[in-house]
Scaffold this active site. Structure first.
Site, PDB file in Angstrom:
ATOM      1  N   CYS A 116       0.714  -1.311  -0.008  1.00  0.00           N
ATOM      2  CA  CYS A 116      -0.096   0.161  -0.038  1.00  0.00           C
ATOM      3  C   CYS A 116       0.769   1.393   0.039  1.00  0.00           C
ATOM      4  O   CYS A 116       0.411   2.260  -0.229  1.00  0.00           O
ATOM      5  CB  CYS A 116      -0.942  -0.147   1.326  1.00  0.00           C
ATOM      6  SG  CYS A 116      -1.739  -1.574   1.254  1.00  0.00           S
ATOM      7  N   HIS A 252      -3.666   6.837   2.073  1.00  0.00           N
ATOM      8  CA  HIS A 252      -4.038   5.426   1.556  1.00  0.00           C
ATOM      9  C   HIS A 252      -5.514   5.190   2.010  1.00  0.00           C
ATOM     10  O   HIS A 252      -5.643   5.554   3.253  1.00  0.00           O
ATOM     11  CB  HIS A 252      -2.960   4.430   1.955  1.00  0.00           C
ATOM     12  CG  HIS A 252      -3.379   2.978   1.718  1.00  0.00           C
ATOM     13  ND1 HIS A 252      -3.894   2.379   0.530  1.00  0.00           N
ATOM     14  CD2 HIS A 252      -3.678   1.917   2.456  1.00  0.00           C
ATOM     15  CE1 HIS A 252      -4.206   1.328   0.607  1.00  0.00           C
ATOM     16  NE2 HIS A 252      -3.940   0.971   1.935  1.00  0.00           N
ATOM     17  N   ASN A 282     -10.299  -0.336  -0.822  1.00  0.00           N
ATOM     18  CA  ASN A 282      -8.797  -0.359  -0.640  1.00  0.00           C
ATOM     19  C   ASN A 282      -8.226  -0.937  -1.878  1.00  0.00           C
ATOM     20  O   ASN A 282      -8.358  -2.149  -2.130  1.00  0.00           O
ATOM     21  CB  ASN A 282      -8.368  -1.231   0.613  1.00  0.00           C
ATOM     22  CG  ASN A 282      -6.980  -1.169   0.789  1.00  0.00           C
ATOM     23  OD1 ASN A 282      -6.293  -0.689  -0.087  1.00  0.00           O
ATOM     24  ND2 ASN A 282      -6.243  -1.325   2.052  1.00  0.00           N
TER      25      ASN A 282
HETATM   26  O1  UT7 Z   1      -3.933  -1.665   3.382  1.00  0.00           O
HETATM   27  C1  UT7 Z   1      -3.918  -2.037   4.767  1.00  0.00           C
HETATM   28  C2  UT7 Z   1      -4.927  -2.937   4.447  1.00  0.00           C
HETATM   29  N1  UT7 Z   1      -5.407  -3.222   5.890  1.00  0.00           N
HETATM   30  C3  UT7 Z   1      -6.237  -2.384   6.839  1.00  0.00           C
HETATM   31  O2  UT7 Z   1      -6.054  -1.164   6.642  1.00  0.00           O
HETATM   32  C4  UT7 Z   1      -6.902  -3.010   7.928  1.00  0.00           C
HETATM   33  C5  UT7 Z   1      -6.868  -2.287   9.268  1.00  0.00           C
HETATM   34  N2  UT7 Z   1      -8.021  -2.913   9.879  1.00  0.00           N
HETATM   35  C6  UT7 Z   1      -9.247  -2.536   9.809  1.00  0.00           C
HETATM   36  O3  UT7 Z   1      -9.641  -1.790   9.087  1.00  0.00           O
HETATM   37  C7  UT7 Z   1     -10.166  -3.512  10.878  1.00  0.00           C
HETATM   38  O4  UT7 Z   1      -9.377  -4.057  11.773  1.00  0.00           O
HETATM   39  C8  UT7 Z   1     -11.294  -4.309  10.043  1.00  0.00           C
HETATM   40  C9  UT7 Z   1     -12.218  -3.522   9.305  1.00  0.00           C
HETATM   41  C10 UT7 Z   1     -10.524  -5.204   9.083  1.00  0.00           C
HETATM   42  C11 UT7 Z   1     -11.783  -5.350  10.922  1.00  0.00           C
HETATM   43  O5  UT7 Z   1     -12.719  -4.318  11.873  1.00  0.00           O
HETATM   44  P1  UT7 Z   1     -12.422  -4.850  13.344  1.00  0.00           P
HETATM   45  O6  UT7 Z   1     -13.323  -3.646  14.284  1.00  0.00           O
HETATM   46  O7  UT7 Z   1     -11.080  -4.875  13.793  1.00  0.00           O
HETATM   47  O8  UT7 Z   1     -13.237  -6.088  13.416  1.00  0.00           O
HETATM   48  P2  UT7 Z   1     -12.651  -7.601  14.109  1.00  0.00           P
HETATM   49  O9  UT7 Z   1     -11.693  -8.198  13.172  1.00  0.00           O
HETATM   50  O10 UT7 Z   1     -12.336  -7.469  15.443  1.00  0.00           O
HETATM   51  O11 UT7 Z   1     -13.917  -8.640  13.965  1.00  0.00           O
HETATM   52  C12 UT7 Z   1     -15.109  -8.105  14.643  1.00  0.00           C
HETATM   53  C13 UT7 Z   1     -16.511  -9.201  14.253  1.00  0.00           C
HETATM   54  C14 UT7 Z   1     -15.846 -10.772  14.386  1.00  0.00           C
HETATM   55  O12 UT7 Z   1     -16.850 -11.252  14.977  1.00  0.00           O
HETATM   56  P3  UT7 Z   1     -16.896 -11.890  16.539  1.00  0.00           P
HETATM   57  O13 UT7 Z   1     -15.619 -12.308  16.870  1.00  0.00           O
HETATM   58  O14 UT7 Z   1     -16.832 -10.557  17.244  1.00  0.00           O
HETATM   59  O15 UT7 Z   1     -18.191 -12.491  16.467  1.00  0.00           O
HETATM   60  C15 UT7 Z   1     -15.609 -10.945  12.945  1.00  0.00           C
HETATM   61  O16 UT7 Z   1     -15.877 -12.257  12.784  1.00  0.00           O
HETATM   62  O17 UT7 Z   1     -16.703  -9.032  12.931  1.00  0.00           O
HETATM   63  C16 UT7 Z   1     -16.683 -10.117  12.379  1.00  0.00           C
HETATM   64  N3  UT7 Z   1     -16.330  -9.956  10.942  1.00  0.00           N
HETATM   65  C17 UT7 Z   1     -17.389  -9.502   9.968  1.00  0.00           C
HETATM   66  N4  UT7 Z   1     -19.088  -9.511  10.197  1.00  0.00           N
HETATM   67  C18 UT7 Z   1     -19.387  -9.252   9.126  1.00  0.00           C
HETATM   68  C19 UT7 Z   1     -15.323  -9.833  10.120  1.00  0.00           C
HETATM   69  N5  UT7 Z   1     -15.520  -9.659   8.984  1.00  0.00           N
HETATM   70  C20 UT7 Z   1     -16.804  -9.343   8.830  1.00  0.00           C
HETATM   71  C21 UT7 Z   1     -17.643  -9.015   7.614  1.00  0.00           C
HETATM   72  N6  UT7 Z   1     -18.913  -9.035   7.939  1.00  0.00           N
HETATM   73  N7  UT7 Z   1     -17.075  -9.065   6.298  1.00  0.00           N
END
Ligand code: UT7
Length: 325
Positions: A116, A252, A282
């Site tokens: 990125c 980004h 992204n």
């Molecule tokens: O270019 C750089 C690339 N990467 C990034 O910039 C990523 C940076 N990180 C983020 O943007 C965030 O961490 C994410 C958007 C990826 C995730 O958000 P989060 O608030 O950290 O969520 P999480 O990973 O803690 O997941 C929370 C819940 C989980 O369920 P439980 O365990 O709480 O029941 C996941 O299973 O959300 C669930 N989940 C989803 N639910 C619906 C994960 N993906 C999805 C989805 N739809 N697509």
């Protein structure tokens, strides 16, 4: 005697995104997700995904548009650098494919793998050549077909990314890039990773056939919100400027919450942080140059404006450039 100090200036931009629009609702029909979750956690509402397009074809079109915007011909291009992690071939590089497609026969060309941060790293590399007087005119691109390296059974990653290409023509000049910062932390590489093909020579046995992107989202998030404000502050300090002097911070496009947090830490209004992730997701190395081109096409950039470009992501890598338009 006045000695002109050389730097390099962005003199034109272009971009290309695939035709196919995939909304959050489209995704929720094929996997357990929702518009509420994706838009609420990230700000992303839709993205573009390739069908016929390739990383090289999108790059070549973005390059043609940037050259047209800059008013330069292919014969004038001395250097082509493409930031990408999703070239169509291991070799030739995407830059070689672009060179052939646009007919920039005399250009020296290569790709840079900095995920990125790819466009920002490519821009700094081109700047170093131009600043040193080695070349005069460069084409700098960030381009990705991320949809081909996503695990479409992993809703925590595949909903975040999109495909597309952005380009800038950069020329040696007396004003332009004012300062830059870049860095890497390879020790955290596995936080956001995608393995290349594994060795299957006759003397080894490997069960892995394909690998896709895996990510510890929260680690990447923490890295971004702590590193990016520091990197931006560095380029401002080096140029003796403050956030007040900056018209736009072109970050980004990973997550609206990362951008909001960076704005808050820098104590800058979110209005100075333009957004494309809502309609493009992204696009890794593609995000910054595509957003820059959108801003340019909308007439948001005036000569003399100071803007900061900042990329961050896998590697882990980060980079910021302070540009006078
Ligand atoms: O270019 C750089 C690339 N990467 C990034 O910039 C990523 C940076 N990180 C983020 O943007 C965030 O961490 C994410 C958007 C990826 C995730 O958000 P989060 O608030 O950290 O969520 P999480 O990973 O803690 O997941 C929370 C819940 C989980 O369920 P439980 O365990 O709480 O029941 C996941 O299973 O959300 C669930 N989940 C989803 N639910 C619906 C994960 N993906 C999805 C989805 N739809 N697509």
């Amino acid at each position: 005697m006045v000695i002109a100090i050389m730097t390099s200036r962005i003199i034109g931009t272009g971009s290309f995104v695939p035709e196919t629009v995939v909304t959050n609702d489209d995704l929720s029909k094929i996997m357990d997700t929702s518009d509420e979750w994706i838009a609420g956690r990230t700000g992303i509402r839709e993205r573009r995904l390739v069908k016929e397009e390739t990383t090289a074809s999108m790059s070549a079109e973005a390059a043609r548009r940037a050259m047209q915007n800059a008013g330069v011909t292919a014969e004038e291009i001395d250097l082509i650098i493409v930031g990408t992690i999703t070239g169509d071939y291991v070799t030739p590089s995407t830059a070689c494919e672009v060179q052939a497609a646009i007919g920039a026969d005399k250009a020296v060309v290569f790709d840079i793998n900095a995920a990125c941060s790819g466009f920002v790293f490519a821009l700094i590399t081109a700047h170093a050549y131009l600043n040193a007087g080695i070349y005069k005119t460069a084409l700098v691109l960030g381009a990705e077909t991320l949809s081909k390296i996503m695990d479409w059974n992993d809703r925590s990653t595949c909903v975040l990314f999109g495909d597309g290409a952005g380009a800038a023509v950069v020329r040696a000049d007396e004003t332009g890039i004012m300062s830059f910062d870049q860095g890497a932390d390879g020790s955290k590489g596995m936080v956001l990773a995608c393995r290349n093909r594994v060795n299957n020579n006759p003397f080894v046995k490997n069960d892995i056939v394909h690998d896709y992107v895996s990510m510890d989202g929260q680690e990447v998030y923490k890295f971004a919100v702590s590193t990016v404000p520091k990197s931006i502050q560095k380029v401002l300090d080096e140029a003796n400027l403050t956030t007040e002097d900056i018209s736009y911070f072109v970050l980004h496009q990973a997550n609206i919450r990362i951008i909001q947090s960076v704005a808050k830490r820098l104590k800058v209004s979110e209005d100075k942080f333009p957004i494309s992730l809502d309609h493009l997701g992204n696009i890794s190395a593609g995000s910054v140059p595509i957003l820059l081109d959108e801003m340019n096409q909308k007439g948001m950039l005036q000569k003399g404006d100071k803007i900061v470009l900042s990329g961050f992501g896998a590697g882990l890598t980060w980079g910021s450039v302070l540009v006078e338009w």
